[in-house]
Design an enzyme around this catalytic site. Structure first.
Site, PDB file in Angstrom:
ATOM      1  N   PHE A 140      67.615  61.516  30.112  1.00 32.06           N
ATOM      2  CA  PHE A 140      67.907  60.716  31.314  1.00 32.06           C
ATOM      3  C   PHE A 140      66.682  59.959  31.835  1.00 32.06           C
ATOM      4  CE2 PHE A 140      70.747  64.510  31.416  1.00 32.06           C
ATOM      5  CZ  PHE A 140      71.918  63.851  31.075  1.00 32.06           C
ATOM      6  N   GLU A 165      60.957  60.280  28.827  1.00 32.54           N
ATOM      7  CA  GLU A 165      60.409  59.033  28.283  1.00 32.54           C
ATOM      8  C   GLU A 165      58.886  59.098  28.271  1.00 32.54           C
ATOM      9  OE1 GLU A 165      62.157  55.364  29.713  1.00 32.54           O
ATOM     10  OE2 GLU A 165      60.454  54.180  29.051  1.00 32.54           O
ATOM     11  N   ARG A 219      61.776  46.308  37.364  1.00 30.42           N
ATOM     12  CA  ARG A 219      63.227  46.328  37.185  1.00 30.42           C
ATOM     13  C   ARG A 219      63.950  46.387  38.532  1.00 30.42           C
ATOM     14  NH1 ARG A 219      67.312  46.854  33.287  1.00 30.42           N
ATOM     15  NH2 ARG A 219      65.889  46.939  31.517  1.00 30.42           N
ATOM     16  N   ARG A 261      67.488  57.075  34.489  1.00 28.73           N
ATOM     17  CA  ARG A 261      68.695  56.266  34.283  1.00 28.73           C
ATOM     18  C   ARG A 261      68.844  55.127  35.305  1.00 28.73           C
ATOM     19  NH1 ARG A 261      74.012  59.595  32.463  1.00 28.73           N
ATOM     20  NH2 ARG A 261      74.809  58.100  30.974  1.00 28.73           N
ATOM     21  N   PHE A 291      66.298  53.046  35.920  1.00 30.66           N
ATOM     22  CA  PHE A 291      64.900  52.626  35.826  1.00 30.66           C
ATOM     23  C   PHE A 291      64.532  51.606  36.909  1.00 30.66           C
ATOM     24  CE2 PHE A 291      61.192  50.828  33.476  1.00 30.66           C
ATOM     25  CZ  PHE A 291      60.615  51.988  32.988  1.00 30.66           C
ATOM     26  N   ALA A 305      66.124  52.194  28.219  1.00 27.64           N
ATOM     27  CA  ALA A 305      66.608  50.870  28.599  1.00 27.64           C
ATOM     28  C   ALA A 305      68.004  50.597  28.034  1.00 27.64           C
ATOM     29  CB  ALA A 305      65.620  49.783  28.177  1.00 27.64           C
ATOM     30  N   GLU A 326      72.982  53.130  30.892  1.00 26.94           N
ATOM     31  CA  GLU A 326      72.572  53.122  32.304  1.00 26.94           C
ATOM     32  C   GLU A 326      73.493  52.353  33.249  1.00 26.94           C
ATOM     33  OE1 GLU A 326      68.728  51.655  30.821  1.00 26.94           O
ATOM     34  OE2 GLU A 326      67.856  52.869  32.409  1.00 26.94           O
TER      35      GLU A 326
HETATM   36  N1  MTE Z   1      73.551  60.431  28.053  1.00 28.77           N
HETATM   37  C1  MTE Z   1      73.312  61.733  27.817  1.00 28.77           C
HETATM   38  N2  MTE Z   1      74.356  62.526  27.449  1.00 28.77           N
HETATM   39  N3  MTE Z   1      72.077  62.278  27.951  1.00 28.77           N
HETATM   40  C2  MTE Z   1      70.998  61.510  28.345  1.00 28.77           C
HETATM   41  O1  MTE Z   1      69.878  62.007  28.456  1.00 28.77           O
HETATM   42  N4  MTE Z   1      70.210  59.258  29.006  1.00 28.77           N
HETATM   43  C3  MTE Z   1      70.588  57.971  29.591  1.00 28.77           C
HETATM   44  C4  MTE Z   1      71.748  57.345  28.800  1.00 28.77           C
HETATM   45  N5  MTE Z   1      72.803  58.303  28.603  1.00 28.77           N
HETATM   46  C5  MTE Z   1      71.224  60.118  28.606  1.00 28.77           C
HETATM   47  C6  MTE Z   1      72.532  59.618  28.413  1.00 28.77           C
HETATM   48  C7  MTE Z   1      69.497  56.996  29.638  1.00 28.77           C
HETATM   49  S1  MTE Z   1      68.404  57.087  30.906  1.00 28.77           S
HETATM   50  C8  MTE Z   1      69.382  55.991  28.719  1.00 28.77           C
HETATM   51  S2  MTE Z   1      68.182  54.812  28.855  1.00 28.77           S
HETATM   52  C9  MTE Z   1      70.278  55.905  27.567  1.00 28.77           C
HETATM   53  O2  MTE Z   1      71.240  56.942  27.541  1.00 28.77           O
HETATM   54  C10 MTE Z   1      69.426  55.971  26.301  1.00 28.77           C
HETATM   55  O3  MTE Z   1      70.171  55.976  25.155  1.00 28.77           O
HETATM   56  P1  MTE Z   1      70.804  54.657  24.488  1.00 28.77           P
HETATM   57  O4  MTE Z   1      69.779  53.585  24.599  1.00 28.77           O
HETATM   58  O5  MTE Z   1      71.059  55.074  23.106  1.00 28.77           O
HETATM   59  O6  MTE Z   1      72.025  54.354  25.281  1.00 28.77           O
HETATM   60  N1  HPA Z   2      63.584  50.725  30.704  1.00 27.19           N
HETATM   61  C1  HPA Z   2      63.059  51.870  30.242  1.00 27.19           C
HETATM   62  N2  HPA Z   2      61.820  52.011  29.882  1.00 27.19           N
HETATM   63  C2  HPA Z   2      61.019  50.936  29.972  1.00 27.19           C
HETATM   64  C3  HPA Z   2      61.494  49.725  30.437  1.00 27.19           C
HETATM   65  C4  HPA Z   2      62.838  49.603  30.820  1.00 27.19           C
HETATM   66  O1  HPA Z   2      63.298  48.544  31.258  1.00 27.19           O
HETATM   67  N3  HPA Z   2      60.476  48.848  30.417  1.00 27.19           N
HETATM   68  C5  HPA Z   2      59.409  49.526  29.969  1.00 27.19           C
HETATM   69  N4  HPA Z   2      59.723  50.790  29.684  1.00 27.19           N
HETATM   70 MO1  MOS Z   3      66.496  55.522  30.406  1.00 26.65          MO
HETATM   71  S1  MOS Z   3      65.761  55.679  32.314  1.00 26.65           S
HETATM   72  O1  MOS Z   3      65.714  53.939  30.177  1.00 26.65           O
HETATM   73  O2  MOS Z   3      65.459  56.615  29.617  1.00 26.65           O
END
Ligand code: MTE
Ligand code: HPA
Ligand code: MOS
Length: 761
Positions: free
Chosen positions: A235, A239, A317, A349, A351, A515, A717
């Protein structure tokens, strides 16, 4: 090498690749891996003061305690004591001063977790307290910032404000949020030959863990390998902060030459690692009789904590989402990255997006209240539309699916507004509220460089496929989606594609999985690798099937040319016999994007994702309790790669957002110590809080206008922000009980206390 027929494995609702293992307990997380010989367990010794000079740190009793193998401080760091993800000068272990309560001072490793914990309690630390800045207001008063404040501006705001027929000022506030991933932060580091280090890390960013471990140890990147099969949720919390835990484990492993596991227990995780930035926004808006916004001046302050960490991009952001879905002809948004003596807040999530969006929704609400109109009336005159379709940072909106999303939502909720009004007419103690919440969210890392991904694909001689890519699996379903992409690329059954753990020695120099762009960029990289191999395979197929290569077709596990065919495994074997490589890397970088941080202008996003929710809430005006009774959602996922996974993402994001705006409350005491560091005092939503009526629809027939992977759209997100509708619905209920003056006092999270405060003030 054409492909014919309907899609085989994409655009289908296929279970998460670990679904069966998740529910049967067979999914292996780092804490479940077989313990290597001689494994030590770590515990972090942390500051109890928010800001203090370390007068003395006496760890002799810790070192002498039973089972202890080492206790390290910054003096045991062979490389640089710096864990900064973007900038520099962010110590891993306290360097003479501590700057938040919970900051790591030392790490102890012992034969058992209990021994490590007990030994940690023997540390004797003498502090000399220094003045601490704990709140956003205190930071602003002291001009204490982790970075220079930012300004985004378009048009002559002062003139437009002065000329506006009406003006008002207001504020918006929202609290922070703990990630509360089910698997707390964990890493296990194992020393190898010649100073090599193998790190299992629960991280969204294996490459950054590699960088920081290498920096701490003073080793080349190539000596450090980081691996992650899956996280029990990230989440955003994993990161940048996963590298702190991995760094500490690696330092202890380096010191003892033994494998070391560092797993934070929940309380330690909540105290030591960062959260969502709480936000404080002040604004002035100039508008006309219809509620059309003519000028907006806004100041968004985020509480960043003790170091910069990711706060620069988070604040950027936030500023890039202070428009949400609305055209702002003259606008100035200032961003204040408040530096405080609290834990460094980090990615979560959205950001920064949620903080920007909740701010402009407060503007909409204030204008509606002032004019005696509904929010939806105010929105209607302010939505982006042709000719009014450039964001404050200068990006054209491009394909705008929000009107369609809103139309489909209206069809889903027909009659509900009227039912709420009728209920309120006949009820005095319990009041209901109904609110729509539109969302536009920009997809891409707002640091253009980060929008790159790599993959590695091998085909074996039996036709089975090994898939690796730079993205990490945190529950969001990335692995199954990329496997679908690869299976579709070869037109083979999904069961032939074997996903494997993300590793820095397989795919190097990757970006965080963040992201929401994990699928967008890793999917493209994987498809690029597939296409290289497929091109070579097609040559061999042409040879064996005695047909021109243009006639070769891959279709559902077979390869056809003319009236001959062979199976995919037969072709794979034939490639080997012909001495043709069946392995390739793939690479992708997102096109078109650019952003100038100094002027805060550019096209930071490849495209926008749109969604809307309609939420019905009820409050009890005697107790202040609020509940969400129904939520209807329409979300644009383009041509969804996997509708079941995407709907899960939408529902999960919404409920997580519901937690943020309704119940999750972080409380620090006057000394800056976090008091809500366990589920006993920090309430996240549970099954009972999920709206009893919960309808999620993906927008149909909506292929992404941009050529993304199979025309899908990111989903992770954007739907988080739909849950701001829960706050708005509670606010409507407060308004119907006590008027808009009371409702405008409501702050997020709208806990029972917050609702009562708004009602009674
Ligand atoms: N869904 C689950 N089940 N667990 C997670 O930790 N992280 C969220 C989202 N959905 C998350 C989640 C966040 S903050 C992001 S940025 C995206 O998943 C990252 O994965 P993706 O880019 O493959 O969607
Ligand atoms: N989302 C998540 N991580 C990041 C971003 C963003 O937009 N930019 C730089 N690191
Ligand atoms: Mo999601 S806050 O960009 O890991």
């Amino acid at each position: 090498m054409n492909q014919i027929g309907a899609p085989f494995t994409v655009h289908q609702s296929i279970a998460h690749e670990s679904a069966a293992r998740h529910v049967s307990g067979n999914a292996i997380y780092i804490d479940d891996t077989k313990q290597p010989e001689g494994l030590l367990h770590g515990w972090v010794i942390t500051s109890t003061r928010a800001h203090a000079r370390l007068v003395s740190v006496d760890l002799s009793a810790v070192a002498a305690a039973p089972g202890v193998a080492c206790v390290i401080t910054m003096h045991d760091i062979p490389g640089e004591n710096d864990a900064a993800p973007i900038l520099s000068g962010e110590p891993l272990l306290a360097d003479g001063v501590v700057t938040y309560a919970g900051e790591a001072i030392a790490v102890v490793a012992a034969a058992s977790l209990a021994q490590a914990r007990d030994a940690a309690g023997l540390a004797k630390i003498i502090y000399e307290d220094l003045p601490a800045i704990l709140s956003i207001d205190a930071a602003i008063a002291a001009e204490s910032y982790v970075l220079a404040p930012m300004v985004m501006q378009r048009g002559d705001v002062d003139a437009a404000m002065a000329a506006a027929p009406m003006r008002l000022k207001g504020e918006a506030h929202a609290g922070g949020q703990d990630h509360f991933y089910l698997e707390t932060q964990i890493a296990q580091a194992e020393p190898g030959e010649d100073g090599a280090m193998h790190v299992l890390s629960s991280t969204q960013h294996p490459t950054e863990v590699q960088h920081i471990v290498a920096r701490l140890l003073g080793r080349p990147l190539a000596a450090i390998t980081v691996e992650v099969r899956r996280m029990g949720g990230g989440f955003g919390g994993k990161e940048s902060h996963a590298s702190l835990i991995a760094g500490m484990a690696a330092l202890c492993a380096n010191k003892t030459k033994r494998p070391v596991k560092l797993r934070l227990v929940r309380d330690a995780d909540m105290v030591i690692t960062g959260k969502r930035h709480d936000v404080q926004t002040r604004f002035e808006v100039g508008y006309d009789e219809d509620g059309r916004i003519l000028a907006m001046e806004m100041e968004i302050a985020l509480r960043c904590g003790n170091v910069a960490d990711l706060s620069g991009p988070v604040l950027t952001r936030a500023l890039c989402h202070a428009d949400n879905a609305y055209w702002l002809p003259a606008v100035r948004v200032r961003g204040l990255p408040a530096k405080t003596n609290t834990v460094s807040n980090t990615a979560f999530r959205g950001f920064g997006g949620p903080q920007g969006v909740i701010s402009i929704e407060a503007v909409i609400t204030h204008v509606a209240a002032a004019l005696g109109k509904t929010r939806d009336e105010i929105r209607r005159v302010n939505y982006y539309a042709p000719g009014r379709d450039v964001t404050p940072y200068g990006q054209h909106i491009g394909a705008d699916n929000l009107p369609r999303v809103l139309d489909e939502l209206e069809a889903l909720i027909a009659g509900r507004r009227e039912a709420v009004a009728a209920f309120n007419a006949g009820s005095s103690i319990v009041k209901k509220g109904f609110a729509v919440m539109p969302v536009k969210f920009g997809i891409s890392f707002n640091l253009p460089t980060l929008n790159q991904a790599g993959a590695l694909v091998h085909v074996y001689t039996d036709g089975s496929v090994h898939l690796n890519h730079g993205g990490t699996e945190m529950g969001q379903g990335l692995y199954v989606k990329i496997a679908q992409v690869v299976a579709e690329g070869f037109s083979i059954g999904l069961e032939h594609v074997h996903v494997s753990a993300t590793r820095t020695d397989k795919v190097p120099n990757t970006s965080a999985t963040a992201a929401s762009s994990g699928t967008d960029i890793n999917g493209m990289a994987a498809l690029a690798a597939v296409n290289v191999i497929k091109g070579r395979m097609a040559e061999v197929a042409a040879l064996r099937l005695e047909a021109p290569v243009e006639d070769v077709v891959f279709n559902r596990n077979r390869i056809y040319a003319g009236n001959r065919s062979m199976s995919f495994p037969e072709l794979a074997h034939a490639c080997w016999a012909e001495r043709v490589s069946l392995s390739s890397t793939g690479f992708y970088k997102t096109p078109e994007i650019h952003f100038d941080q100094a002027s805060m202008t550019g096209n930071p996003f490849y495209y926008f994702s749109h969604g809307a929710a309609a939420v019905e809430a009820a409050i009890d005006t005697l107790t202040g309790e609020a509940r969400i009774l129904s939520a209807h959602i329409v979300q644009d996922c383009g041509s969804s790669l996997n509708p079941a996974v995407d709907i899960g993402q939408v529902e999960g994001a919404f409920v997580q957002g519901l937690g943020w705006v309704m119940m999750e409350e972080l409380v620090w005491d006057a000394q800056g110590a976090l008091k809500t560091h366990a589920p006993s005092t920090y309430k996240i939503p549970t099954a009972r809080d999920v709206p009893p009526v919960f309808v999620t629809k993906l927008l149909e027939n909506a292929p992404n206008a941009k050529p993304t992977i199979f025309r899908s759209k990111a989903v992770g997100e954007p739907p988080f922000m739909l849950a701001i509708g829960c706050f708005l619905a509670v606010q409507e209920a407060v308004a119907s009980a006590a008027g808009w003056d009371a409702a405008l006092r409501l702050r997020a999270p709208c806990t029972p206390e917050a609702v009562l405060r708004a009602l009674r003030k």
